[in-house]
Motif scaffolding. Structure first.
Motif, mmCIF file in Angstrom:
data_model
loop_
_atom_site.group_PDB
_atom_site.id
_atom_site.type_symbol
_atom_site.label_atom_id
_atom_site.label_comp_id
_atom_site.label_asym_id
_atom_site.label_seq_id
_atom_site.Cartn_x
_atom_site.Cartn_y
_atom_site.Cartn_z
ATOM 1 N N GLU A 1 -78.321 61.756 53.223
ATOM 2 C CA GLU A 1 -78.966 60.584 53.823
ATOM 3 C C GLU A 1 -79.599 60.985 55.148
ATOM 4 O O GLU A 1 -79.267 62.014 55.742
ATOM 5 N N LEU A 2 -80.527 60.171 55.605
ATOM 6 C CA LEU A 2 -81.173 60.396 56.894
ATOM 7 C C LEU A 2 -80.232 59.995 58.018
ATOM 8 O O LEU A 2 -79.348 59.153 57.839
ATOM 9 N N LYS A 3 -80.439 60.584 59.193
ATOM 10 C CA LYS A 3 -79.623 60.224 60.350
ATOM 11 C C LYS A 3 -80.115 58.946 61.010
ATOM 12 O O LYS A 3 -79.380 58.292 61.750
ATOM 13 N N THR A 4 -81.370 58.613 60.758
ATOM 14 C CA THR A 4 -81.945 57.400 61.325
ATOM 15 C C THR A 4 -82.729 56.681 60.240
ATOM 16 O O THR A 4 -82.693 57.066 59.070
ATOM 17 N N ALA A 5 -83.444 55.626 60.629
ATOM 18 C CA ALA A 5 -84.197 54.851 59.648
ATOM 19 C C ALA A 5 -85.395 55.639 59.126
ATOM 20 O O ALA A 5 -86.041 56.365 59.885
ATOM 21 N N PRO A 6 -85.714 55.507 57.831
ATOM 22 C CA PRO A 6 -86.952 56.113 57.330
ATOM 23 C C PRO A 6 -88.159 55.467 58.009
ATOM 24 O O PRO A 6 -88.076 54.344 58.530
ATOM 25 N N ARG A 7 -89.270 56.175 57.996
ATOM 26 C CA ARG A 7 -90.497 55.651 58.613
ATOM 27 C C ARG A 7 -90.872 54.310 57.979
ATOM 28 O O ARG A 7 -90.873 54.150 56.759
ATOM 29 N N GLY A 8 -91.142 53.334 58.834
ATOM 30 C CA GLY A 8 -91.561 52.020 58.358
ATOM 31 C C GLY A 8 -90.425 51.031 58.165
ATOM 32 O O GLY A 8 -90.665 49.880 57.792
ATOM 33 N N PHE A 9 -89.175 51.467 58.428
ATOM 34 C CA PHE A 9 -88.030 50.577 58.263
ATOM 35 C C PHE A 9 -87.335 50.372 59.612
ATOM 36 O O PHE A 9 -87.275 51.279 60.440
ATOM 37 N N ASP A 10 -86.813 49.171 59.797
ATOM 38 C CA ASP A 10 -86.130 48.802 61.039
ATOM 39 C C ASP A 10 -84.742 49.428 61.087
ATOM 40 O O ASP A 10 -83.925 49.209 60.186
ATOM 41 N N LYS A 11 -84.467 50.213 62.138
ATOM 42 C CA LYS A 11 -83.150 50.865 62.240
ATOM 43 C C LYS A 11 -82.021 49.864 62.459
ATOM 44 O O LYS A 11 -80.848 50.201 62.300
ATOM 45 N N HIS B 1 -81.881 47.038 60.673
ATOM 46 C CA HIS B 1 -81.785 46.227 59.451
ATOM 47 C C HIS B 1 -80.340 46.219 58.952
ATOM 48 O O HIS B 1 -79.664 47.250 58.975
ATOM 49 N N PRO B 2 -79.814 45.061 58.491
ATOM 50 C CA PRO B 2 -78.410 44.999 58.041
ATOM 51 C C PRO B 2 -78.095 45.896 56.842
ATOM 52 O O PRO B 2 -76.920 46.204 56.598
ATOM 53 N N ALA B 3 -79.120 46.331 56.118
ATOM 54 C CA ALA B 3 -78.892 47.222 54.978
ATOM 55 C C ALA B 3 -79.311 48.657 55.288
ATOM 56 O O ALA B 3 -79.515 49.456 54.370
ATOM 57 N N ILE B 4 -79.389 48.996 56.571
ATOM 58 C CA ILE B 4 -79.884 50.333 56.931
ATOM 59 C C ILE B 4 -78.957 51.431 56.397
ATOM 60 O O ILE B 4 -79.407 52.559 56.119
ATOM 61 N N ASP B 5 -77.675 51.137 56.201
ATOM 62 C CA ASP B 5 -76.759 52.138 55.640
ATOM 63 C C ASP B 5 -77.165 52.536 54.218
ATOM 64 O O ASP B 5 -76.978 53.688 53.802
ATOM 65 N N LEU B 6 -77.747 51.593 53.487
ATOM 66 C CA LEU B 6 -78.252 51.885 52.140
ATOM 67 C C LEU B 6 -79.661 52.465 52.195
ATOM 68 O O LEU B 6 -79.999 53.387 51.444
ATOM 69 N N ILE B 7 -80.478 51.933 53.071
ATOM 70 C CA ILE B 7 -81.879 52.356 53.169
ATOM 71 C C ILE B 7 -81.991 53.817 53.593
ATOM 72 O O ILE B 7 -82.910 54.535 53.181
ATOM 73 N N ARG B 8 -81.046 54.299 54.404
ATOM 74 C CA ARG B 8 -81.108 55.681 54.903
ATOM 75 C C ARG B 8 -80.815 56.726 53.818
ATOM 76 O O ARG B 8 -81.109 57.906 53.992
ATOM 77 N N LYS B 9 -80.258 56.302 52.702
ATOM 78 C CA LYS B 9 -79.829 57.272 51.692
ATOM 79 C C LYS B 9 -81.023 57.934 51.000
ATOM 80 O O LYS B 9 -82.022 57.296 50.712
ATOM 81 N N LYS B 10 -80.853 59.233 50.726
ATOM 82 C CA LYS B 10 -81.859 60.002 49.984
ATOM 83 C C LYS B 10 -81.397 60.273 48.557
ATOM 84 O O LYS B 10 -82.193 60.614 47.694
ATOM 85 N N GLN B 11 -80.100 60.168 48.335
ATOM 86 C CA GLN B 11 -79.501 60.332 47.014
ATOM 87 C C GLN B 11 -78.539 59.172 46.779
ATOM 88 O O GLN B 11 -77.992 58.610 47.733
ATOM 89 N N PHE B 12 -78.344 58.849 45.505
ATOM 90 C CA PHE B 12 -77.445 57.752 45.150
ATOM 91 C C PHE B 12 -76.497 58.278 44.073
ATOM 92 O O PHE B 12 -76.726 58.119 42.878
ATOM 93 N N ILE B 13 -75.425 58.933 44.526
ATOM 94 C CA ILE B 13 -74.534 59.674 43.643
ATOM 95 C C ILE B 13 -73.104 59.148 43.768
ATOM 96 O O ILE B 13 -72.644 58.817 44.859
ATOM 97 N N PHE B 14 -72.417 59.113 42.627
ATOM 98 C CA PHE B 14 -70.980 58.838 42.603
ATOM 99 C C PHE B 14 -70.291 60.020 41.940
ATOM 100 O O PHE B 14 -70.805 60.589 40.972
#
Length: 225
Positions: free
Chosen positions: A154-164, A166-179
């Motif tokens: 995941e990114l350390k901060t918000a992706p470009r164009g997204f509010d750092k 944002h209440p869902a920033i923990d999900l928005i920052r992810k680059k992979q979605f793995i279990f």
């Protein structure tokens, strides 16, 4: 008679880990080829079990040979057995992976390892608009007890164009979605191991249904297929 992981699989890879060179492997290659035949039966049988609750397009068993061209690790052979299961595209997204390795290093994984730029942006925009459905899936007791939470980069901060903020920033920052789900050597050698893996994969379905819906529609919910 149930299909199980042959115990010699773990034994062989333990020996290979201590003798990871071409001379040793070539001397013991007949042993490996015999194990490979049995393990392909295992992976194909698991694929058949999964067809009862999903549409598996392809079962792929990976080769033992490592690609060392761009790696600092020059050991020629993998010390595990692994394979993947692809869902039918384009309507079904996500994939499954099974990794068998001795010394309690076995695990299964599922989700999205390397979403392309467009898919990643679409997922992030969905979370930006409404992450409540994803939150509900992650909070479900049955789902959580089997799979826990996301792993992956995941990114350390918000992706470009997204509010750092944002209440869902923990999900928005992810680059992979793995279990992932780990197994001991004892687990792997149980008679019902493949059934337990299949059951775990079955329980990922709410997540896959959600992500498949997101990735086959636009932000208005209109189908792109």
């Amino acid at each position: 008679m149930s299909i199980t992981i042959p115990k010699e699989t773990l034994t062989f890879f333990n020996k290979l880990a201590k003798n990871n060179d071409r001379d040793w492997f070539n001397e013991h290659k007949p042993d490996y080829k015999a194990i490979e035949v049995k393990m392909k039966v295992v992976y194909n049988h698991l694929g058949e079990l999964m067809q009862t609750h999903d549409k598996i397009e392809k079962v792929k068993v990976f080769r033992i040979y490592r690609d060392v061209r761009f790696s600092k690790n020059k050991l020629p052979y993998k010390t595990h057995f692994s394979g993947s299961f692809a869902r039918r595209k384009p309507e079904l997204r996500g994939g499954y992976y099974v990794h068998i390795q001795p010394n309690n290093e076995s695990f299964i994984a599922t989700g999205f390892w390397d979403p392309n730029k467009e898919d990643l942006q679409r997922i992030r925009k969905e979370f930006e608009m409404d992450a409540s459905e994803m939150r509900d899936i992650l909070a479900n007791k049955t789902f959580k007890s089997t799979w826990g939470n996301f792993t992956g980069d995941e990114l350390k901060t918000a992706p470009r164009g997204f509010d750092k903020e944002h209440p869902a920033i923990d999900l928005i920052r992810k680059k992979q979605f793995i279990f992932t789900k780990s197994y001991s050597d004892k687990d792997v050698l149980q008679d019902d191991f493949l059934e337990s893996v299949n059951d775990a994969f079955k329980k990922i379905r709410p997540f896959f249904d959600y992500m498949s819906d997101v990735l086959t529609t636009n932000l208005n919910g209109e189908s792109l297929l």
